[in-house]
Design a protein around this motif. Structure first.
Motif, PDB file in Angstrom:
ATOM      1  N   GLU A 269      13.182  54.565  24.151  1.00 58.16           N
ATOM      2  CA  GLU A 269      14.197  55.501  24.662  1.00 58.16           C
ATOM      3  C   GLU A 269      15.470  55.494  23.811  1.00 58.16           C
ATOM      4  O   GLU A 269      16.152  56.494  23.724  1.00 58.16           O
ATOM      5  N   TRP A 270      15.786  54.366  23.190  1.00 60.04           N
ATOM      6  CA  TRP A 270      17.006  54.258  22.396  1.00 60.04           C
ATOM      7  C   TRP A 270      16.839  54.807  20.972  1.00 60.04           C
ATOM      8  O   TRP A 270      17.794  54.864  20.213  1.00 60.04           O
ATOM      9  N   ASN A 271      15.625  55.230  20.608  1.00 59.48           N
ATOM     10  CA  ASN A 271      15.358  55.716  19.250  1.00 59.48           C
ATOM     11  C   ASN A 271      15.215  57.238  19.275  1.00 59.48           C
ATOM     12  O   ASN A 271      14.238  57.766  19.794  1.00 59.48           O
ATOM     13  N   ASP A 272      16.219  57.932  18.710  1.00 55.86           N
ATOM     14  CA  ASP A 272      16.247  59.397  18.762  1.00 55.86           C
ATOM     15  C   ASP A 272      15.042  60.050  18.090  1.00 55.86           C
ATOM     16  O   ASP A 272      14.512  61.034  18.593  1.00 55.86           O
ATOM     17  N   GLN A 273      14.621  59.510  16.945  1.00 63.51           N
ATOM     18  CA  GLN A 273      13.470  60.098  16.249  1.00 63.51           C
ATOM     19  C   GLN A 273      12.212  60.030  17.094  1.00 63.51           C
ATOM     20  O   GLN A 273      11.437  60.968  17.147  1.00 63.51           O
TER      21      GLN A 273
ATOM     22  N   PRO B 259       9.108  56.651  15.228  1.00 67.68           N
ATOM     23  CA  PRO B 259       7.870  56.564  15.996  1.00 67.68           C
ATOM     24  C   PRO B 259       6.711  56.078  15.125  1.00 67.68           C
ATOM     25  O   PRO B 259       6.715  56.297  13.920  1.00 67.68           O
ATOM     26  N   THR B 260       5.745  55.413  15.737  1.00 70.59           N
ATOM     27  CA  THR B 260       4.487  55.077  15.069  1.00 70.59           C
ATOM     28  C   THR B 260       3.390  55.812  15.810  1.00 70.59           C
ATOM     29  O   THR B 260       3.343  55.796  17.038  1.00 70.59           O
ATOM     30  N   LEU B 261       2.544  56.482  15.047  1.00 66.37           N
ATOM     31  CA  LEU B 261       1.452  57.265  15.609  1.00 66.37           C
ATOM     32  C   LEU B 261       0.132  56.677  15.149  1.00 66.37           C
ATOM     33  O   LEU B 261      -0.010  56.291  13.992  1.00 66.37           O
TER      34      LEU B 261
ATOM     35  N   SER C 132       3.768  55.885  10.407  1.00 64.12           N
ATOM     36  CA  SER C 132       5.083  55.789  11.034  1.00 64.12           C
ATOM     37  C   SER C 132       5.924  56.968  10.576  1.00 64.12           C
ATOM     38  O   SER C 132       5.769  57.455   9.461  1.00 64.12           O
ATOM     39  N   GLY C 133       6.801  57.416  11.452  1.00 65.38           N
ATOM     40  CA  GLY C 133       7.673  58.540  11.126  1.00 65.38           C
ATOM     41  C   GLY C 133       7.268  59.795  11.877  1.00 65.38           C
ATOM     42  O   GLY C 133       6.189  59.882  12.446  1.00 65.38           O
ATOM     43  N   GLU C 134       8.187  60.759  11.863  1.00 65.45           N
ATOM     44  CA  GLU C 134       7.955  62.001  12.585  1.00 65.45           C
ATOM     45  C   GLU C 134       6.887  62.858  11.913  1.00 65.45           C
ATOM     46  O   GLU C 134       6.759  62.860  10.696  1.00 65.45           O
ATOM     47  N   GLN C 135       6.147  63.575  12.729  1.00 68.01           N
ATOM     48  CA  GLN C 135       5.133  64.521  12.264  1.00 68.01           C
ATOM     49  C   GLN C 135       5.301  65.792  13.079  1.00 68.01           C
ATOM     50  O   GLN C 135       5.754  65.748  14.219  1.00 68.01           O
ATOM     51  N   ASP C 136       4.879  66.923  12.521  1.00 66.65           N
ATOM     52  CA  ASP C 136       4.926  68.141  13.318  1.00 66.65           C
ATOM     53  C   ASP C 136       3.587  68.336  14.035  1.00 66.65           C
ATOM     54  O   ASP C 136       2.579  67.742  13.667  1.00 66.65           O
TER      55      ASP C 136
END
Length: 98
Positions: free
Chosen positions: A21-25, A67-69, A82-86
């Motif tokens: 919750e504290w991580n905006d990305q 984030p990690t996906l 790891s990191g944002e994805q669309d």
């Protein structure tokens, strides 16, 4: 952790999105994961996992960045990043495992 085994041991691909919750990305990924779930319908599953509420699992999977996906199919990890994805990118990757 036995619950985790049940979650990922499916014949359809399961996308796990680790966030805090504290991580905006990572919280920004909630809407993307919702879009992915809508696109997949019953051909896949999307699960969001809060690292602060699932510390043991996060440590076991060595979650460092958010984030990690991850994508699992039949209990095996088949993709991780790891990191944002669309949403379009994630749907494309998931369709490879349908």
């Amino acid at each position: 952790m036995s619950k985790f085994g049940e979650l990922i041991d499916l014949n359809v691909p399961v996308l796990l999105g680790f966030y805090a919750e504290w991580n905006d990305q990572s919280t920004a990924m909630h809407a993307v994961l919702g879009d992915v779930a809508s696109s997949l319908g019953d051909k896949g599953k999307v699960i969001k996992i809060d690292v602060d509420k699932n510390k043991e699992l996060s440590q076991a999977l060595r979650i460092k960045g958010l984030p990690t996906l991850m994508i699992y199919k039949k209990g095996e990890m088949v993709w991780r990043q790891s990191g944002e994805q669309d949403a379009d990118t994630l749907v494309g990757i998931l369709k490879e495992y349908v």
